[in-house]
Enzyme design. Sequence first.
Site, PDB file in Angstrom:
ATOM      1  N   HIS A  84      -2.680  28.526  59.128  1.00  0.00           N
ATOM      2  CA  HIS A  84      -1.862  27.637  59.811  1.00  0.00           C
ATOM      3  C   HIS A  84      -2.537  27.351  61.279  1.00  0.00           C
ATOM      4  O   HIS A  84      -2.214  26.004  61.607  1.00  0.00           O
ATOM      5  CB  HIS A  84      -0.401  28.408  60.045  1.00  0.00           C
ATOM      6  CG  HIS A  84       0.408  27.880  61.030  1.00  0.00           C
ATOM      7  ND1 HIS A  84       1.515  27.037  60.727  1.00  0.00           N
ATOM      8  CD2 HIS A  84       0.352  27.947  62.246  1.00  0.00           C
ATOM      9  CE1 HIS A  84       2.260  26.516  61.716  1.00  0.00           C
ATOM     10  NE2 HIS A  84       1.580  27.010  62.703  1.00  0.00           N
ATOM     11  N   GLU A  85      -3.097  28.393  61.712  1.00  0.00           N
ATOM     12  CA  GLU A  85      -3.959  28.302  63.137  1.00  0.00           C
ATOM     13  C   GLU A  85      -5.180  27.384  62.860  1.00  0.00           C
ATOM     14  O   GLU A  85      -5.320  26.652  63.825  1.00  0.00           O
ATOM     15  CB  GLU A  85      -4.165  29.573  63.684  1.00  0.00           C
ATOM     16  CG  GLU A  85      -2.901  30.729  63.939  1.00  0.00           C
ATOM     17  CD  GLU A  85      -1.761  30.019  64.803  1.00  0.00           C
ATOM     18  OE1 GLU A  85      -2.159  29.136  65.575  1.00  0.00           O
ATOM     19  OE2 GLU A  85      -0.677  29.948  64.499  1.00  0.00           O
ATOM     20  N   HIS A  88      -4.255  23.737  63.385  1.00  0.00           N
ATOM     21  CA  HIS A  88      -4.417  23.465  64.853  1.00  0.00           C
ATOM     22  C   HIS A  88      -5.625  23.271  65.413  1.00  0.00           C
ATOM     23  O   HIS A  88      -5.839  22.415  66.228  1.00  0.00           O
ATOM     24  CB  HIS A  88      -3.597  24.451  65.725  1.00  0.00           C
ATOM     25  CG  HIS A  88      -2.058  24.813  65.468  1.00  0.00           C
ATOM     26  ND1 HIS A  88      -1.265  23.490  65.516  1.00  0.00           N
ATOM     27  CD2 HIS A  88      -1.348  25.620  65.027  1.00  0.00           C
ATOM     28  CE1 HIS A  88       0.065  23.871  65.288  1.00  0.00           C
ATOM     29  NE2 HIS A  88      -0.024  25.227  64.903  1.00  0.00           N
ATOM     30  N   GLU A 158       4.216  21.732  64.153  1.00  0.00           N
ATOM     31  CA  GLU A 158       4.311  23.022  63.030  1.00  0.00           C
ATOM     32  C   GLU A 158       4.590  22.749  61.665  1.00  0.00           C
ATOM     33  O   GLU A 158       3.750  23.478  60.761  1.00  0.00           O
ATOM     34  CB  GLU A 158       5.490  23.917  63.715  1.00  0.00           C
ATOM     35  CG  GLU A 158       5.259  24.501  64.977  1.00  0.00           C
ATOM     36  CD  GLU A 158       3.928  25.448  64.956  1.00  0.00           C
ATOM     37  OE1 GLU A 158       3.858  26.206  64.162  1.00  0.00           O
ATOM     38  OE2 GLU A 158       3.326  25.227  65.863  1.00  0.00           O
TER      39      GLU A 158
END
Length: 259
Positions: A84-85, A88, A158
Amino acid sequence: VARSLGGTEVPASGGDFNQQRLRNVVEEVAIASGVPIPKVFVLEQEAGINAFAAGFSTADAAIAVTRGAMEKLDRDQLQGVVAHEFSHVLNGDMRLNLRLIGWLAGITLLSIVGRILMRARGRNAGGVVMFGVALFAIGSIGLLCARMIKAGISRKREYLADASAVQFTRQTDGLAGALKSIAADSHGSRLTAVDGEEVSHLLFGDGVGYSKLFATHPPLEQRINALQPGFRMTDLKDWSRAQAARLAALRRGDDGGDP
Protein backbone atom coordinates in the site's frame (compact mmCIF):
# COMPACT_ATOMS: atom_id res chain seq x y z
CA VAL A 1 9.74 12.95 8.42
CA ALA A 2 10.33 9.43 9.75
CA ARG A 3 13.05 10.60 12.14
CA SER A 4 10.96 13.53 13.37
CA LEU A 5 8.32 11.01 14.45
CA GLY A 6 10.85 8.98 16.41
CA GLY A 7 11.70 6.51 13.65
CA THR A 8 14.75 4.26 13.85
CA GLU A 9 16.31 3.15 10.57
CA VAL A 10 16.37 -0.61 9.95
CA PRO A 11 19.86 -1.79 8.96
CA ALA A 12 20.39 -3.53 5.63
CA SER A 13 21.49 -6.63 7.53
CA GLY A 14 21.20 -7.78 11.11
CA GLY A 15 18.56 -6.68 13.59
CA ASP A 16 15.89 -8.79 15.25
CA PHE A 17 13.55 -11.24 13.51
CA ASN A 18 10.79 -8.66 12.98
CA GLN A 19 13.22 -6.18 11.43
CA GLN A 20 14.64 -8.83 9.10
CA ARG A 21 11.13 -9.83 8.05
CA LEU A 22 10.20 -6.20 7.41
CA ARG A 23 13.34 -5.62 5.37
CA ASN A 24 12.71 -8.76 3.30
CA VAL A 25 9.11 -7.75 2.66
CA VAL A 26 10.16 -4.24 1.55
CA GLU A 27 12.72 -5.71 -0.87
CA GLU A 28 10.14 -8.12 -2.30
CA VAL A 29 7.57 -5.41 -2.92
CA ALA A 30 10.26 -3.14 -4.41
CA ILE A 31 10.97 -5.84 -7.00
CA ALA A 32 7.25 -6.39 -7.68
CA SER A 33 6.57 -2.67 -8.14
CA GLY A 34 9.78 -1.78 -9.98
CA VAL A 35 10.66 0.88 -7.41
CA PRO A 36 14.16 1.28 -5.91
CA ILE A 37 14.43 -0.08 -2.37
CA PRO A 38 13.65 2.83 -0.02
CA LYS A 39 15.06 3.47 3.43
CA VAL A 40 13.09 1.60 6.08
CA PHE A 41 12.21 2.96 9.52
CA VAL A 42 10.38 1.66 12.57
CA LEU A 43 8.42 3.89 14.96
CA GLU A 44 9.50 2.01 18.06
CA GLN A 45 7.23 3.84 20.53
CA GLU A 46 3.99 3.27 18.62
CA ALA A 47 1.87 0.26 19.61
CA GLY A 48 -0.85 0.98 17.05
CA ILE A 49 -0.83 -0.59 13.56
CA ASN A 50 0.22 2.02 11.03
CA ALA A 51 2.73 2.97 8.35
CA PHE A 52 3.56 5.76 5.92
CA ALA A 53 5.78 6.65 2.97
CA ALA A 54 7.64 9.95 2.59
CA GLY A 55 9.99 11.56 0.09
CA PHE A 56 9.93 13.68 -3.07
CA SER A 57 10.71 10.91 -5.57
CA THR A 58 11.32 7.18 -5.83
CA ALA A 59 15.05 7.90 -5.49
CA ASP A 60 14.80 9.39 -1.98
CA ALA A 61 11.78 7.57 -0.57
CA ALA A 62 11.44 6.21 2.94
CA ILE A 63 8.88 3.80 4.37
CA ALA A 64 8.12 3.63 8.09
CA VAL A 65 6.00 1.17 10.04
CA THR A 66 5.06 1.15 13.69
CA ARG A 67 6.34 -1.41 16.17
CA GLY A 68 2.72 -2.51 16.55
CA ALA A 69 2.46 -3.31 12.83
CA MET A 70 5.62 -5.42 12.97
CA GLU A 71 4.50 -7.41 16.00
CA LYS A 72 0.75 -7.74 15.42
CA LEU A 73 0.62 -8.58 11.72
CA ASP A 74 1.61 -11.81 10.02
CA ARG A 75 3.87 -11.77 6.99
CA ASP A 76 1.11 -11.50 4.35
CA GLN A 77 -0.58 -8.68 6.25
CA LEU A 78 2.67 -6.77 6.66
CA GLN A 79 3.32 -7.26 2.96
CA GLY A 80 -0.10 -5.78 2.18
CA VAL A 81 0.63 -2.69 4.28
CA VAL A 82 4.07 -2.21 2.70
CA ALA A 83 2.61 -2.66 -0.80
CA HIS A 84 0.00 0.00 0.00
CA GLU A 85 2.79 2.42 0.89
CA PHE A 86 4.74 1.54 -2.26
CA SER A 87 1.69 2.64 -4.23
CA HIS A 88 2.02 6.10 -2.70
CA VAL A 89 5.69 6.07 -3.74
CA LEU A 90 4.97 4.94 -7.30
CA ASN A 91 1.96 7.20 -7.90
CA GLY A 92 3.69 10.37 -6.69
CA ASP A 93 1.40 10.82 -3.69
CA MET A 94 4.41 11.49 -1.44
CA ARG A 95 5.26 14.80 -3.08
CA LEU A 96 1.65 16.00 -2.80
CA ASN A 97 1.47 14.83 0.80
CA LEU A 98 4.63 16.69 1.79
CA ARG A 99 3.30 19.87 0.17
CA LEU A 100 0.11 19.48 2.18
CA ILE A 101 2.23 19.27 5.33
CA GLY A 102 3.89 22.56 4.39
CA TRP A 103 0.61 24.30 3.62
CA LEU A 104 -0.95 23.07 6.84
CA ALA A 105 2.07 24.19 8.88
CA GLY A 106 2.01 27.64 7.26
CA ILE A 107 -1.69 28.14 7.94
CA THR A 108 -1.27 26.88 11.50
CA LEU A 109 1.54 29.40 11.99
CA LEU A 110 -0.91 32.26 11.30
CA SER A 111 -3.15 31.03 14.12
CA ILE A 112 -0.19 30.70 16.49
CA VAL A 113 1.12 34.19 15.73
CA GLY A 114 -2.38 35.62 16.11
CA ARG A 115 -2.80 33.92 19.47
CA ILE A 116 0.51 35.38 20.68
CA LEU A 117 -0.38 38.90 19.54
CA MET A 118 -3.76 38.66 21.27
CA ARG A 119 -1.90 38.43 24.60
CA ALA A 120 -0.20 41.80 24.09
CA ARG A 121 -0.49 44.20 27.05
CA GLY A 122 0.23 47.87 27.43
CA ARG A 123 -1.14 51.33 26.66
CA ASN A 124 -0.86 50.97 22.86
CA ALA A 125 -1.61 47.27 22.67
CA GLY A 126 -5.13 47.68 21.25
CA GLY A 127 -4.03 47.74 17.61
CA VAL A 128 -1.69 44.78 18.10
CA VAL A 129 -4.45 42.76 19.77
CA MET A 130 -6.90 43.51 16.96
CA PHE A 131 -4.32 42.49 14.38
CA GLY A 132 -3.77 39.29 16.36
CA VAL A 133 -7.50 38.59 16.39
CA ALA A 134 -7.61 39.02 12.61
CA LEU A 135 -4.64 36.69 12.09
CA PHE A 136 -6.12 34.11 14.44
CA ALA A 137 -9.47 34.22 12.61
CA ILE A 138 -7.83 33.90 9.18
CA GLY A 139 -5.60 31.08 10.40
CA SER A 140 -8.48 29.20 12.03
CA ILE A 141 -10.69 29.41 8.94
CA GLY A 142 -7.75 28.46 6.74
CA LEU A 143 -6.90 25.51 8.97
CA LEU A 144 -10.49 24.29 8.81
CA CYS A 145 -10.50 24.48 5.01
CA ALA A 146 -7.04 22.90 4.76
CA ARG A 147 -8.15 19.94 6.86
CA MET A 148 -11.19 19.41 4.65
CA ILE A 149 -9.09 19.57 1.47
CA LYS A 150 -6.48 17.26 2.97
CA ALA A 151 -9.15 14.77 4.00
CA GLY A 152 -10.85 14.79 0.61
CA ILE A 153 -7.62 14.20 -1.31
CA SER A 154 -6.36 11.55 1.08
CA ARG A 155 -9.55 9.47 1.07
CA LYS A 156 -9.49 9.13 -2.72
CA ARG A 157 -5.80 8.20 -2.81
CA GLU A 158 -6.28 5.51 -0.16
CA TYR A 159 -8.61 3.49 -2.39
CA LEU A 160 -6.10 3.72 -5.24
CA ALA A 161 -3.28 2.61 -2.95
CA ASP A 162 -5.32 -0.37 -1.73
CA ALA A 163 -6.00 -1.43 -5.31
CA SER A 164 -2.34 -1.08 -6.28
CA ALA A 165 -1.27 -3.11 -3.23
CA VAL A 166 -3.42 -5.99 -4.50
CA GLN A 167 -1.68 -5.75 -7.89
CA PHE A 168 1.75 -5.91 -6.27
CA THR A 169 0.98 -8.80 -3.90
CA ARG A 170 -1.54 -10.63 -6.17
CA GLN A 171 -3.85 -11.37 -3.25
CA THR A 172 -6.37 -9.51 -1.10
CA ASP A 173 -6.21 -11.47 2.16
CA GLY A 174 -3.04 -9.80 3.45
CA LEU A 175 -4.21 -6.20 3.09
CA ALA A 176 -7.74 -7.04 4.24
CA GLY A 177 -6.27 -8.86 7.26
CA ALA A 178 -4.19 -5.81 8.18
CA LEU A 179 -7.31 -3.61 8.11
CA LYS A 180 -9.21 -6.15 10.21
CA SER A 181 -6.32 -6.20 12.69
CA ILE A 182 -6.64 -2.44 13.09
CA ALA A 183 -10.38 -2.79 13.72
CA ALA A 184 -9.83 -5.55 16.30
CA ASP A 185 -6.81 -4.07 18.11
CA SER A 186 -7.27 -1.95 21.24
CA HIS A 187 -4.74 0.60 19.97
CA GLY A 188 -6.17 0.60 16.46
CA SER A 189 -4.02 2.75 14.18
CA ARG A 190 -3.67 5.71 16.55
CA LEU A 191 -0.32 7.41 17.04
CA THR A 192 0.24 8.18 20.71
CA ALA A 193 3.96 8.99 21.09
CA VAL A 194 3.79 11.93 18.64
CA ASP A 195 1.27 14.45 17.36
CA GLY A 196 -0.09 12.90 14.17
CA GLU A 197 -1.96 16.02 12.98
CA GLU A 198 0.54 17.12 10.32
CA VAL A 199 1.21 13.62 8.96
CA SER A 200 -2.29 12.16 9.31
CA HIS A 201 -2.82 12.07 5.53
CA LEU A 202 0.41 10.11 5.02
CA LEU A 203 -0.62 7.22 7.23
CA PHE A 204 -1.95 3.78 6.31
CA GLY A 205 -4.75 4.12 8.87
CA ASP A 206 -6.35 6.96 10.82
CA GLY A 207 -3.67 8.03 13.29
CA VAL A 208 -5.60 10.88 14.93
CA GLY A 209 -9.27 9.91 15.24
CA TYR A 210 -10.95 12.62 13.19
CA SER A 211 -14.68 13.04 12.87
CA LYS A 212 -16.30 11.90 9.62
CA LEU A 213 -16.01 15.37 8.04
CA PHE A 214 -12.23 15.56 8.53
CA ALA A 215 -11.43 11.85 8.26
CA THR A 216 -8.32 11.31 6.14
CA HIS A 217 -9.24 7.66 5.47
CA PRO A 218 -12.39 5.88 4.37
CA PRO A 219 -14.12 3.78 7.07
CA LEU A 220 -12.35 0.46 7.70
CA GLU A 221 -15.44 -1.57 6.82
CA GLN A 222 -15.67 0.11 3.40
CA ARG A 223 -12.00 -0.53 2.66
CA ILE A 224 -12.31 -4.18 3.71
CA ASN A 225 -15.49 -4.63 1.65
CA ALA A 226 -13.72 -3.31 -1.44
CA LEU A 227 -11.23 -6.16 -0.98
CA GLN A 228 -13.57 -8.84 0.38
CA PRO A 229 -17.20 -8.07 -0.50
CA GLY A 230 -19.70 -9.23 2.09
CA PHE A 231 -17.52 -8.74 5.17
CA ARG A 232 -19.28 -7.26 8.19
CA MET A 233 -17.82 -6.01 11.44
CA THR A 234 -19.97 -8.58 13.22
CA ASP A 235 -17.62 -11.21 11.74
CA LEU A 236 -14.63 -9.58 13.39
CA LYS A 237 -14.70 -11.52 16.67
CA ASP A 238 -14.35 -14.93 15.01
CA TRP A 239 -11.67 -13.62 12.67
CA SER A 240 -9.78 -12.07 15.60
CA ARG A 241 -9.64 -15.44 17.41
CA ALA A 242 -8.20 -17.11 14.32
CA GLN A 243 -5.68 -14.30 13.91
CA ALA A 244 -4.53 -14.65 17.51
CA ALA A 245 -3.99 -18.38 16.95
CA ARG A 246 -1.95 -17.73 13.80
CA LEU A 247 0.27 -15.20 15.54
CA ALA A 248 0.77 -17.54 18.49
CA ALA A 249 1.89 -20.24 16.07
CA LEU A 250 4.33 -17.83 14.45
CA ARG A 251 5.82 -16.93 17.82
CA ARG A 252 6.29 -20.63 18.58
CA GLY A 253 8.23 -20.95 15.34
CA ASP A 254 5.67 -23.12 13.55
CA ASP A 255 6.38 -21.16 10.35
CA GLY A 256 9.88 -22.60 10.20
CA GLY A 257 11.53 -19.36 11.25
CA ASP A 258 11.57 -17.83 7.74
CA PRO A 259 11.46 -14.03 7.95
